[in-house]
Design an enzyme around this catalytic site. Structure first.
Site, PDB file in Angstrom:
ATOM      1  N   SER A  12      -7.744  39.036  67.881  1.00 20.50           N
ATOM      2  CA  SER A  12      -7.701  37.879  67.009  1.00 20.50           C
ATOM      3  C   SER A  12      -8.807  36.949  67.472  1.00 20.50           C
ATOM      4  O   SER A  12      -8.824  36.552  68.636  1.00 20.50           O
ATOM      5  CB  SER A  12      -6.330  37.212  67.129  1.00 20.50           C
ATOM      6  OG  SER A  12      -6.148  36.284  66.098  1.00 20.50           O
TER       7      SER A  12
ATOM      8  N   ARG B 106      -2.737  47.841  73.380  1.00 19.80           N
ATOM      9  CA  ARG B 106      -2.843  48.329  72.007  1.00 19.80           C
ATOM     10  C   ARG B 106      -4.039  49.262  71.846  1.00 19.80           C
ATOM     11  O   ARG B 106      -4.021  50.170  71.005  1.00 19.80           O
ATOM     12  CB  ARG B 106      -2.912  47.158  71.030  1.00 19.80           C
ATOM     13  CG  ARG B 106      -1.571  46.431  70.963  1.00 19.80           C
ATOM     14  CD  ARG B 106      -1.496  45.416  69.857  1.00 19.80           C
ATOM     15  NE  ARG B 106      -0.171  44.787  69.860  1.00 19.80           N
ATOM     16  CZ  ARG B 106       0.236  43.887  68.995  1.00 19.80           C
ATOM     17  NH1 ARG B 106      -0.592  43.475  68.037  1.00 19.80           N
ATOM     18  NH2 ARG B 106       1.440  43.371  69.078  1.00 19.80           N
TER      19      ARG B 106
ATOM     20  N   GLU C 166      -2.832  44.803  64.513  1.00 20.97           N
ATOM     21  CA  GLU C 166      -3.713  43.819  65.137  1.00 20.97           C
ATOM     22  C   GLU C 166      -4.034  44.228  66.571  1.00 20.97           C
ATOM     23  O   GLU C 166      -3.151  44.542  67.362  1.00 20.97           O
ATOM     24  CB  GLU C 166      -3.013  42.452  65.142  1.00 20.97           C
ATOM     25  CG  GLU C 166      -3.822  41.379  65.839  1.00 20.97           C
ATOM     26  CD  GLU C 166      -3.032  40.080  66.020  1.00 20.97           C
ATOM     27  OE1 GLU C 166      -2.060  39.868  65.260  1.00 20.97           O
ATOM     28  OE2 GLU C 166      -3.394  39.317  66.923  1.00 20.97           O
TER      29      GLU C 166
ATOM     30  N   ARG D 171       4.697  45.524  71.699  1.00 15.77           N
ATOM     31  CA  ARG D 171       5.024  44.121  71.936  1.00 15.77           C
ATOM     32  C   ARG D 171       5.783  44.001  73.250  1.00 15.77           C
ATOM     33  O   ARG D 171       6.980  44.226  73.319  1.00 15.77           O
ATOM     34  CB  ARG D 171       5.867  43.572  70.773  1.00 15.77           C
ATOM     35  CG  ARG D 171       6.048  42.073  70.764  1.00 15.77           C
ATOM     36  CD  ARG D 171       6.807  41.631  69.534  1.00 15.77           C
ATOM     37  NE  ARG D 171       6.093  41.941  68.308  1.00 15.77           N
ATOM     38  CZ  ARG D 171       5.139  41.168  67.777  1.00 15.77           C
ATOM     39  NH1 ARG D 171       4.820  40.028  68.345  1.00 15.77           N
ATOM     40  NH2 ARG D 171       4.532  41.530  66.671  1.00 15.77           N
TER      41      ARG D 171
ATOM     42  N   ARG E  13       4.382  36.701  77.692  1.00 11.92           N
ATOM     43  CA  ARG E  13       4.932  36.006  76.531  1.00 11.92           C
ATOM     44  C   ARG E  13       6.421  36.293  76.402  1.00 11.92           C
ATOM     45  O   ARG E  13       6.850  37.433  76.534  1.00 11.92           O
ATOM     46  CB  ARG E  13       4.211  36.461  75.247  1.00 11.92           C
ATOM     47  CG  ARG E  13       2.738  36.127  75.299  1.00 11.92           C
ATOM     48  CD  ARG E  13       2.024  36.487  74.018  1.00 11.92           C
ATOM     49  NE  ARG E  13       0.604  36.189  74.178  1.00 11.92           N
ATOM     50  CZ  ARG E  13      -0.326  36.396  73.256  1.00 11.92           C
ATOM     51  NH1 ARG E  13       0.043  36.902  72.081  1.00 11.92           N
ATOM     52  NH2 ARG E  13      -1.577  36.096  73.480  1.00 11.92           N
TER      53      ARG E  13
END
Length: 424
Positions: free
Chosen positions: A351, A390, A348, A276, A261
RNA sequence: GGAGAGAUGUCCGAGUGGUCGAAGGAGCUUGACUCGAAAUCAAGUGUGCUCCGCGAGGGGUACCUAGGGUUCGAAUCCCUAUCUCUCCGCCA
């Protein structure tokens, strides 16, 4: 892609949903309605012209064989005129269809009726599992704690900001987590493992909703291929342009892939640590279901993702995202947030969403009910099960000890071959 | 990368300019036969858009990998792309 019929038949409901989402281009709904009407008119005219041409054409062979010279000339002239008429319609039909497509692709999915109002801060806590671990010292953040094994400097040297290198046992932990998650989902939870391409074409990206709107979030190659931002993309596209049989539904797939990303627009956010990254690993869960099953299957999928955290003994909560915080293609989304004691907050880690028929319409993913004539669109669902990096962070922060070592969770010891990780 | 061959419906496969939404076969559905099954026989069996109809249904139109072109008319002829196969080259 948004369902044009829904706009025509339930415009008020669509508008209400778009307002709730705080969708800025709400005028697109009216634009779509107008284009749909215009398209119908043009198609009707165009097909009428076609019908005339086809009808007259049928006489052609006989007239040419046994007609008088006058008849031959007449039919040739007729057909020439009709052909010109028909041709004149072609660019008009094409233009209106392209315009309509572009509009429908730019409209986000209809929200589930019970989506909570508001933005990020309005997420509703749905459930909590476990408790915050207690420390008799001040817990550190993962990047601080794992110094020596976690190496963002060399990541930056090799590739740039937001890339990292893992060393030794930390690298092993990352690899082992992938295997651990896949093993649970495939052996105990009925998922079929798939290994897919990491580069995909434009059609694939369009079906799942990344294109045309979010091209700037993707890494792109010179061959018009894109690096996948999540395994959702290749896995959901497995059945693009296919008709599944009802008895084969639901289909449940899990896939490990790296994800890429660009994180455009998140400059300055989470610049520190492993949270991130431009490249990260993830195990993804994807389902194809009948429309009436998607809600129940979403809850099962959520539970399958939660199971990983339970096995790892990591405290977490589940939240239902509010309308304005949901993804473009999503109808309903639950996030799983794991507790990070070093940061002192939930983050998070998964999801899980239902896309209803939105992706299926874009990707033409259908099924046929036993005995039925017509095909219907499937519903597609997906969720992280889980984000590997994560999860690694969560283990490091939750299982840290005062001396800076990290205890390996019980469930991972057979995989790791050790009980403690000692950062150098 | 070079040379050649190919892509047709759920599947296999015929079709080289009009009467082709497309032969034939398999599969599937329904019916007959049967105690039941198999075999056999009969009928049916693609998708999208659009119009008419309360509905059952009916009409029109498009779709033979995709996009262009030639033609009054294209599954059929031409061009381009993609994919598959064969041979050669290269390669983990």
């Amino acid at each position: 892609m948004f369902d044009g019929r829904l706009i025509m038949e339930q415009k008020d409901r669509v508008l209400a949903s778009m307002h709730k989402r705080n969708f800025k281009d709400i005028h697109l709904i009216e634009a779509a309605a107008e284009l749909i009407e215009r398209r119908k008119r043009i198609i009707t005219e165009s097909e009428t012209a076609r019908a005339q041409q086809n009808k007259r054409s049928k006489d052609m062979p006989q007239v040419m064989k046994s007609g008088t010279p006058e008849e031959k000339k007449a039919i040739q002239e007729d057909l020439k005129a009709l052909a010109e008429q028909v041709k004149a319609f072609q660019p008009r039909v094409k233009a209106v269809e392209e315009e309509l497509d572009a509009v429908l692709l730019a409209i986000p999915n209809l929200l589930a009726d019970d989506a909570p109002e508001g933005g990020e801060e309005n997420a509703v806590e749905v459930s909590v599992w476990g408790e915050k671990p207690q420390f008799d010292f001040t817990p550190k953040e993962h990047d601080d704690l794992a110094k020596g094994l976690f190496d963002p400097e060399r990541g930056a040297k090799l590739a740039g900001a937001r890339f990292s290198v893992l060393w030794g046992k930390l690298a092993t932990l990352e690899r082992v987590l992938i295997q651990f998650m896949l093993d649970i989902q495939t052996r105990e939870r009925g998922y079929t493992e798939v290994l897919t391409p990491l580069l995909v074409n434009r059609a694939t990206m369009t079906a799942t909703g990344q294109l045309p709107k979010f091209e700037e979030d993707l890494f792109k190659t010179n061959d018009d291929l894109f690096l996948i931002p999540t395994a959702e993309v290749p896995v959901t596209n497995l059945h693009r342009d296919e008709i599944l049989r009802e008895e084969d539904l639901p289909r449940s797939y899990c896939a490990y892939t790296p994800c890429f990303r660009r994180e455009a627009g998140s400059y300055g956010k989470d610049t520190k640590g492993y949270i991130r990254q431009h490249q990260f690993n993830k195990v993804e869960l994807v389902k194809f279901t009948r429309p009436e099953d998607s809600d129940a299957e979403l809850m099962k999928l959520l539970r399958d993702a939660e199971e990983i955290l339970r096995r790892l003994g990591l405290h977490y909560r589940v939240v239902r995202l509010a309308a304005q915080d949901q993804g473009f293609s999503s109808s309903k989304t639950f996030d799983i947030e794991v507790w990070l004691p070093g940061q002192g907050r939930y983050r998070e880690i998964s999801s899980c969403s239902s896309f209803t028929d939105y992706q299926a319409r874009r990707g033409n993913i259908r099924f046929k009910r036993a005995g039925a004539k017509a095909t219907e669109l499937c519903h597609t669902l997906n969720g992280s099960g889980l984000a590997i990096g994560r999860t690694l962070i969560a283990i490091v922060e939750n299982y840290q000890r005062a001396d800076g070592t990290i205890v390996v969770p019980e469930a991972l010891r057979p995989y790791m071959g050790c009980e403690v990780i000692t950062p150098a």
